[in-house]
Design a protein around this motif. Structure first.
Motif, PDB file in Angstrom:
ATOM      1  N   PHE A 375       0.833  -1.204   0.000  1.00  0.00           N
ATOM      2  CA  PHE A 375       0.000   0.000   0.000  1.00  0.00           C
ATOM      3  C   PHE A 375       0.868   1.255   0.000  1.00  0.00           C
ATOM      4  O   PHE A 375       0.660   2.182  -0.794  1.00  0.00           O
ATOM      5  CB  PHE A 375      -0.917  -0.009   1.225  1.00  0.00           C
ATOM      6  N   ALA A 376       1.866   1.289   0.891  1.00  0.00           N
ATOM      7  CA  ALA A 376       2.757   2.448   0.984  1.00  0.00           C
ATOM      8  C   ALA A 376       3.515   2.666  -0.327  1.00  0.00           C
ATOM      9  O   ALA A 376       3.695   3.807  -0.776  1.00  0.00           O
ATOM     10  CB  ALA A 376       3.727   2.264   2.142  1.00  0.00           C
ATOM     11  N   ALA A 377       3.948   1.580  -0.956  1.00  0.00           N
ATOM     12  CA  ALA A 377       4.684   1.688  -2.213  1.00  0.00           C
ATOM     13  C   ALA A 377       3.814   2.290  -3.309  1.00  0.00           C
ATOM     14  O   ALA A 377       4.249   3.153  -4.080  1.00  0.00           O
ATOM     15  CB  ALA A 377       5.206   0.315  -2.639  1.00  0.00           C
ATOM     16  N   ASP A 381       4.255   5.939  -5.259  1.00  0.00           N
ATOM     17  CA  ASP A 381       4.281   6.105  -6.711  1.00  0.00           C
ATOM     18  C   ASP A 381       3.306   7.205  -7.154  1.00  0.00           C
ATOM     19  O   ASP A 381       3.631   8.025  -8.020  1.00  0.00           O
ATOM     20  CB  ASP A 381       3.919   4.788  -7.407  1.00  0.00           C
ATOM     21  N   GLU A 382       2.113   7.196  -6.560  1.00  0.00           N
ATOM     22  CA  GLU A 382       1.121   8.205  -6.922  1.00  0.00           C
ATOM     23  C   GLU A 382       1.582   9.596  -6.491  1.00  0.00           C
ATOM     24  O   GLU A 382       1.419  10.579  -7.234  1.00  0.00           O
ATOM     25  CB  GLU A 382      -0.237   7.889  -6.273  1.00  0.00           C
ATOM     26  N   MET A 383       2.181   9.701  -5.309  1.00  0.00           N
ATOM     27  CA  MET A 383       2.671  10.995  -4.827  1.00  0.00           C
ATOM     28  C   MET A 383       3.834  11.490  -5.680  1.00  0.00           C
ATOM     29  O   MET A 383       3.985  12.696  -5.919  1.00  0.00           O
ATOM     30  CB  MET A 383       3.087  10.885  -3.354  1.00  0.00           C
ATOM     31  N   ASN A 390      10.595  12.801  -4.430  1.00  0.00           N
ATOM     32  CA  ASN A 390      11.537  12.312  -3.427  1.00  0.00           C
ATOM     33  C   ASN A 390      10.857  11.838  -2.148  1.00  0.00           C
ATOM     34  O   ASN A 390      11.509  11.665  -1.116  1.00  0.00           O
ATOM     35  CB  ASN A 390      12.545  13.420  -3.082  1.00  0.00           C
ATOM     36  N   VAL A 391       9.556  11.682  -2.200  1.00  0.00           N
ATOM     37  CA  VAL A 391       8.823  11.319  -0.994  1.00  0.00           C
ATOM     38  C   VAL A 391       9.162   9.894  -0.558  1.00  0.00           C
ATOM     39  O   VAL A 391       9.404   8.998  -1.379  1.00  0.00           O
ATOM     40  CB  VAL A 391       7.303  11.462  -1.219  1.00  0.00           C
ATOM     41  N   THR A 392       9.212   9.713   0.746  1.00  0.00           N
ATOM     42  CA  THR A 392       9.358   8.384   1.347  1.00  0.00           C
ATOM     43  C   THR A 392       8.180   8.168   2.278  1.00  0.00           C
ATOM     44  O   THR A 392       7.854   9.043   3.082  1.00  0.00           O
ATOM     45  CB  THR A 392      10.667   8.280   2.147  1.00  0.00           C
ATOM     46  N   LEU A 393       7.534   7.009   2.160  1.00  0.00           N
ATOM     47  CA  LEU A 393       6.369   6.701   2.997  1.00  0.00           C
ATOM     48  C   LEU A 393       6.582   5.339   3.640  1.00  0.00           C
ATOM     49  O   LEU A 393       6.789   4.343   2.938  1.00  0.00           O
ATOM     50  CB  LEU A 393       5.086   6.701   2.157  1.00  0.00           C
ATOM     51  N   VAL A 394       6.567   5.312   4.972  1.00  0.00           N
ATOM     52  CA  VAL A 394       6.884   4.086   5.697  1.00  0.00           C
ATOM     53  C   VAL A 394       5.750   3.764   6.680  1.00  0.00           C
ATOM     54  O   VAL A 394       5.400   4.601   7.519  1.00  0.00           O
ATOM     55  CB  VAL A 394       8.206   4.231   6.480  1.00  0.00           C
ATOM     56  N   PRO A 395       5.173   2.564   6.604  1.00  0.00           N
ATOM     57  CA  PRO A 395       4.167   2.176   7.600  1.00  0.00           C
ATOM     58  C   PRO A 395       4.858   1.726   8.894  1.00  0.00           C
ATOM     59  O   PRO A 395       5.754   0.879   8.866  1.00  0.00           O
ATOM     60  CB  PRO A 395       3.421   1.021   6.929  1.00  0.00           C
ATOM     61  N   SER A 396       4.480   2.316  10.004  1.00  0.00           N
ATOM     62  CA  SER A 396       5.053   1.976  11.312  1.00  0.00           C
ATOM     63  C   SER A 396       4.018   1.215  12.125  1.00  0.00           C
ATOM     64  O   SER A 396       2.873   1.665  12.279  1.00  0.00           O
ATOM     65  CB  SER A 396       5.469   3.257  12.044  1.00  0.00           C
ATOM     66  N   SER A 415       8.540  11.338   4.643  1.00  0.00           N
ATOM     67  CA  SER A 415       9.664  12.251   4.432  1.00  0.00           C
ATOM     68  C   SER A 415       9.525  12.783   3.016  1.00  0.00           C
ATOM     69  O   SER A 415       9.476  12.019   2.055  1.00  0.00           O
ATOM     70  CB  SER A 415      10.999  11.521   4.592  1.00  0.00           C
ATOM     71  N   ALA A 416       9.414  14.119   2.895  1.00  0.00           N
ATOM     72  CA  ALA A 416       9.201  14.724   1.573  1.00  0.00           C
ATOM     73  C   ALA A 416      10.499  15.031   0.848  1.00  0.00           C
ATOM     74  O   ALA A 416      10.494  15.294  -0.362  1.00  0.00           O
ATOM     75  CB  ALA A 416       8.365  15.991   1.725  1.00  0.00           C
ATOM     76  N   ASN A 417      11.630  14.982   1.574  1.00  0.00           N
ATOM     77  CA  ASN A 417      12.918  15.367   0.979  1.00  0.00           C
ATOM     78  C   ASN A 417      13.965  14.287   1.211  1.00  0.00           C
ATOM     79  O   ASN A 417      13.934  13.582   2.227  1.00  0.00           O
ATOM     80  CB  ASN A 417      13.394  16.689   1.581  1.00  0.00           C
TER      81      ASN A 417
END
Length: 552
Positions: A375-377, A381-383, A390-396, A415-417
């Motif tokens: 889901f995060a991946a 991709d959409e973002m 350069n966005v990073t999205l991590v499920p915690s 993380s946007a940068n």
């Protein structure tokens, strides 16, 4: 999909009918023109809470009607569940709002209620409000996105069933584990009350029977006088009573019938009445003979009725309810006396229910963890497409105590940068980033969403330029699989619409009216030019607007 929306007396809208099309429908207009009123009307038809302040000034009622065509199987199933027919895949929802706060609802012309509208519309429309992006600040909502994407409904419902069973047993166990002194006090009270009720031995219908017997004893002299009067009228003092007179009349008619047979039937009738009356007279005599004046029995009845009255007042129930109350009290008393045995059984049942809930929670958690990375991946991709490369999205994930949603505490860290450690959304995301992140999530969830119409109310908040165009392209992509309605202030998004609706405010006779117009290509060029350049539309703005439309 939503085919037609008819609005009457909602805020500044007197009457308007809006026809929507497949694909991307955009609504534009000046600030305050009434775009949000369209969303309010749709919320009303969806059974959402609506203030009576929404009714147009000077009017007593407002009316909203929505026609949906080619409704999906989920909506059809919900209609059937509620007792309505889907018909030819066409559905009409209607709601009348009254100034007194009441609503009149209909589904396909048949009476319904607000909760039914809400239940059906959940399978028809999903509205993303302009403030909904801020839900991302609350980590509690993140788990819902993962559950929706991962198709966790069945596992989640199974867990909730087991969790609710565990909570019920836990509550009972807590009640059992009351203070010992309180248990002994309740045993003492129930022992007295059950003894009192069982000693009273109240029988069903007893109170009515006693009151009837008391009435007879208290009115002995009146009853005797009346029965004796009846006896005198039937038998006479010495003779010449009603029975004797009837016997003479019967014999006379019988003698007349010897001369004329026509009187035979009349004679037989009088004879039958004579014998019936004699039998009734004997009954009156028996009743007089059986009459008794019994002061002692009357006293016993008064004493018994007084006891029943005290018990009904004390226990606040009817006389006939006292026996069942005694049984309930006895059951509770036995539970308290057999405290240890009951507690052990309840303790075992509670422990088993907790284990079952934990097992179900673990299965649900395993599905979530398996789903979350994918889901995060996809959201990443959409973002990235929406100008956040350069966005990073991590499920915690964190393990927590059993709760309404299981044992998982889930939060999407962002993380946007480049080089920045992912952190909670509330700490680093701007308004524009929130809007794009929510659109990315909605895009990913669209494939698993069962609704046919998605509505975005100012999804473009905080973005402009190329990012706005990317949002428009993404909305256009989503609209290929379902109908999309979008309220926007961005020309880049409006230019990508399949259908463009203009919301305008007008003034007539001192009153304000809102008008909704489906724009032609020429009208779209002028509206895009207005959005680009403001009130004074220049030739450069018109040329730019023409280029934007031609480019798509």
């Amino acid at each position: 999909m939503l085919q037609t929306l008819y609005i009457e007396n909602i805020a500044v809208i007197e009457k308007t009918s809006i026809d929507f099309d497949e694909g991307l429908n955009v609504l534009t207009g000046e600030t305050g023109a009434g775009k949000s009123i369209i969303i309010d009307a749709i919320n009303a038809i969806m059974g959402q809470r609506t203030s009576r302040e929404i009714i147009r000034t000077g009017e007593k009622t407002a009316f909203v009607s929505a026609q949906f065509d080619n409704i999906g199987s989920a909506a059809a199933s919900k209609l059937e569940e509620l007792g309505f027919e889907a018909g030819d895949d066409t559905l009409i929802l209607q709601r009348t709002l009254n100034i007194n706060g009441k609503s009149v609802c209909k589904i396909n012309g048949r009476p319904a209620n607000v909760s039914m509208l809400r239940a059906v519309s959940q399978s028809l429309i999903n509205i993303h409000g302009q403030h909904e992006s801020y839900e991302l600040f609350s980590p509690e909502t993140h788990i819902d996105y993962i559950d929706s994407y991962g198709g966790c409904d069945e596992l989640l419902n199974s867990y909730k069933e087991k969790y609710n069973e565990y909570k019920i047993l836990q509550k009972k166990l807590n009640q059992v584990n009351t203070d010992e002194s309180e248990r002994l006090r309740e045993i003492d009270l129930l022992s007295f009350q059950t003894r009192e009720l069982f000693d009273a031995d109240v029988q069903p219908g007893e109170e009515e029977e006693l009151e009837a017997e008391r009435s007879a004893l208290m009115n002995f002299e009146k009853i005797f006088s009346l029965l004796n009067k009846a006896k005198i009228m039937l038998e006479g003092q010495d003779s010449n009573g009603g029975i004797e007179a009837l016997d003479v009349a019967s014999n006379a008619v019988r003698s007349a019938s010897e001369y004329n047979g026509e009187y035979s039937e009349l004679a037989e009738g009088l004879t039958d009445i004579y014998y019936n009356l004699r039998e009734l007279a004997e009954g009156v005599n028996d009743a007089i003979d059986n009459l008794e004046s019994d002061p002692r029995r009357l006293g016993e009845i008064e004493e018994r009725l007084d006891l029943l009255n005290r018990l009904t007042r004390k226990y606040n129930c009817s006389c006939d309810e006292l026996p069942s109350l005694a049984e309930k009290m006895q059951t509770r008393l036995e539970e308290l006396i057999n405290y240890d045995k009951n507690r052990d059984e309840l303790d075992k049942a509670c422990a088993k229910a907790k284990k079952d809930a934990l097992d179900a929670a673990q299965r649900l958690s395993a599905r979530r963890r398996k789903t979350a990375e994918n889901f995060a991946a996809r959201v990443r991709d959409e973002m990235s497409f929406l100008n956040m490369p350069n966005v990073t999205l991590v499920p915690s994930f964190e393990v927590c105590e059993l709760g309404a949603k299981g044992v998982d505490k889930v939060e999407l860290l962002i993380s946007a940068n480049p080089g920045e450690t992912p952190r909670p959304v509330a700490k680093i995301a701007s308004g524009g980033e929130l809007s794009r992140m929510m659109l990315a999530i909605k895009t990913v969830l669209a494939s698993s969403d069962k609704v046919d119409t998605l509505i975005f109310d100012e999804i473009d908040t905080g973005i402009s330029g190329s990012a706005a165009e990317k949002v428009g392209l993404k909305l256009r992509e989503v609209s290929s699989s379902c109908q999309v309605l979008c309220v926007t202030h961005q020309a880049q998004i409006a230019a990508l619409a399949n259908t463009h609706l203009l919301i305008e405010k007008q003034f007539e006779n001192g009153r304000t009216f809102t008008q909704v117009t489906k724009l032609s290509r020429e009208g779209r060029v002028r509206e895009l030019a207005r959005i680009i350049g403001g009130v004074n539309i220049t030739q450069a703005a018109l040329s730019h607007a023409e280029d934007m439309l031609s480019g798509h």
